[in-house]
Design a protein around this motif. Structure first.
Motif, mmCIF file in Angstrom:
data_model
loop_
_atom_site.group_PDB
_atom_site.id
_atom_site.type_symbol
_atom_site.label_atom_id
_atom_site.label_comp_id
_atom_site.label_asym_id
_atom_site.label_seq_id
_atom_site.Cartn_x
_atom_site.Cartn_y
_atom_site.Cartn_z
ATOM 1 N N UNK A 82 0.831 -1.210 0.000
ATOM 2 C CA UNK A 82 0.000 0.000 0.000
ATOM 3 C C UNK A 82 0.865 1.260 0.000
ATOM 4 N N UNK A 83 2.038 1.185 0.669
ATOM 5 C CA UNK A 83 2.939 2.342 0.654
ATOM 6 C C UNK A 83 3.451 2.624 -0.759
ATOM 7 N N UNK A 84 3.423 1.600 -1.601
ATOM 8 C CA UNK A 84 3.856 1.793 -2.977
ATOM 9 C C UNK A 84 3.012 2.795 -3.724
ATOM 10 N N UNK A 85 1.765 2.990 -3.295
ATOM 11 C CA UNK A 85 0.896 3.969 -3.961
ATOM 12 C C UNK A 85 1.417 5.398 -3.763
ATOM 13 N N UNK A 86 2.236 5.607 -2.721
ATOM 14 C CA UNK A 86 2.765 6.938 -2.459
ATOM 15 C C UNK A 86 3.856 7.322 -3.454
ATOM 16 N N UNK A 87 4.387 6.317 -4.166
ATOM 17 C CA UNK A 87 5.438 6.551 -5.154
ATOM 18 C C UNK A 87 6.637 7.272 -4.545
ATOM 19 N N UNK A 88 6.962 6.929 -3.296
ATOM 20 C CA UNK A 88 8.107 7.549 -2.626
ATOM 21 C C UNK A 88 9.114 6.450 -2.270
#
Length: 467
Positions: A16-22
């Motif tokens: 889910x953190x991948x959606x932040x693209x950071x």
């Protein structure tokens, strides 16, 4: 059990953190997650308990080998910073696959039921199939993933067939119950089924640990897989595979030792021979390390030869543990340097290392320490790793095999010194610039190099009463 839950939860959260693209946020969070898992795992020491209807056992054996695989992943993560810098869009997925693969590795280590072993192998293997082909624009990476998948599928089928025959001969999938049934067979007419089942399981596990003659996939897959994932594959997968192998032979099949021992001895000798000869003939440092990984599977097989039907208090188990630890640290160190050089010089052959000692003394020192450890030179962890393995085998009477292994170790010095010669005695290409190493990577290299030396100086105290 807590480690499995945490790794699974962290893996899902990371997706889910991948959606932040950071990508800059992902790397420290994954390292923090692995550090938490490593600490939580240690809390299970001396807290043995069966789980899932005795399909998984949490004991000191599981805690010790889980510590190796989690620590290996933790010290390997800093070398993925190139993915952060390039803005790799799939980095979150890569990290999650690594976390999920650790779940499979833990299941392989702690299984007390053959179905749990199979589930662990598949979780680990499927993650590796995907990561092997992660460089989708590279033909070699695609080829590596396809070869690994096809060979892995066949090996899994053979392993499952062996499990089925073992169940047919003993009437159970539980490791301890299999040991009892093999020691006191109720029906002697089922012995051929038992023996064929044992051979098929040895073949299946032999593929997973790159033991000859089931190693032919290893050089091509290791060479085509991105270097970061190759390092993970050659350490975590091998450690989990041998932990599972040892438990199968020592707890489920000690009474059948007279049958499977000649097979293991033959595999060991062939693995040492082909691994070392193959490594000596390579011009690519990465491919040399692939064949080197095969040869180290041979040394670990010597530990299996020295098993006496026990996991705790067994010289073989302690030797395999220490060898896996020292081998994993040295391998991460070597692949870490090779990745930094390959990313910035675009070469993975020995010529790519020319003159590295003058331009980057730290990288040259780190790679030298790793090569010396892998070769088994004194005052490194690799020396004591081989010493403990050889001592367990000699105690079991396998003197001839140990002598052959010592000769193969002498051969390995030839190809392990090739990178050292290139770094210190060959002039650097005039167009090659110094390799950039950031602070985290520099600290990791120093820690790993010092840890390798420490394992070669305080090993006797470290081994005392460990398992």
């Amino acid at each position: 059990m807590t480690s499995i839950i945490l790794l699974s939860v962290f893996g899902i959260i990371n997706l889910f953190l991948g959606f932040l693209r950071s990508n800059k946020l992902l790397l420290p969070l994954v390292m923090l997650a692995l550090l938490v898992v490593f600490g939580v795992n240690l809390l299970d020491w001396n807290q043995g308990s069966p789980l899932f209807y005795n399909m998984l056992v949490v004991d000191n054996y599981l805690v010790a080998f889980t510590g190796i695989v989690v620590l290996t992943a933790l010290v390997l993560i800093p070398f993925s910073r190139s993915y952060v810098k390039t803005g790799e869009p799939n980095l979150a997925e890569y990290y999650s696959l690594l976390l999920f693969s650790l779940v499979g590795a833990i299941m392989m280590i702690g299984y007390d039921h053959l179905i749990m072993l199979f589930v662990g192998i598949e979780i680990l293997s499927i993650s590796m199939y995907v990561l092997a082909g992660s460089d989708k624009r590279n033909v070699r990476s695609n080829e590596a993933a396809l070869k690994y998948f096809l060979m892995g599928a066949f090996a899994t089928g053979i392993l499952l067939f062996g499990m089925a025959l073992l169940y047919g001969a003993t009437g159970t999938f539980h490791v301890s119950a299999i040991g009892t049934a093999v020691a006191e067979p109720a029906n002697a007419s089922l012995l051929p089924m038992l023996h064929i089942g044992i051979l098929l399981m040895i073949i299946g596990l032999g593929f997973k640990v790159s033991a000859a003659p089931f190693h032919f996939w290893t050089p091509d897959v290791y060479e085509g897989t991105p270097t970061f994932f190759t390092a993970f594959m050659s350490t975590v997968v091998k450690t989990a595979g041998f932990a599972a192998f040892l438990k199968l032979l020592a707890q489920a099949l000690p009474a059948a030792q007279g049958f499977w021992m000649p097979t293991i001895v033959a595999m060991c000798a062939l693995t040492l021979l082909l691994g070392n000869i193959g490594a000596a003939s390579q011009t690519s440092a990465k491919r040399m390390l692939a064949y080197s990984s095969v040869s180290h599977a041979g040394y670990l097989l010597i530990g299996l030869v020295g098993t006496n039907g026990q996991l705790f208090g067994s010289p073989a188990a302690s030797g395999i543990f220490f060898y896996s630890l020292s081998y994993s640290i040295a391998t991460v160190l070597s692949f870490g340097v090779l990745k930094l050089v390959g990313d910035q010089r675009g070469r993975e052959d020995y010529a790519g290392l020319n003159g590295l000692a003058k331009q980057n003394p730290l990288l040259a020192f780190a790679l030298t320490v790793s090569m010396l450890s892998l070769a088994g030179i004194p005052l490194t962890g690799g020396f004591f790793g081989k010493f403990f393995i050889f001592a367990a085998a000699v105690e079991h009477g396998a003197i001839g095999l140990v002598v052959f292994a010592v000769v193969m170790s002498m051969v390995s010095i030839y190809y392990y010194l090739k990178p050292v010669i290139a770094m210190y005695l060959q002039p650097a290409d005039e167009t090659s610039a110094p390799i950039e190493v950031d602070g985290v990577q520099r600290l990791t290299l120093i820690v790993l190099a010092l840890l390798t030396i420490a394992l070669g100086t305080i090993a006797p105290m470290f081994m005392s009463g460990l398992l």
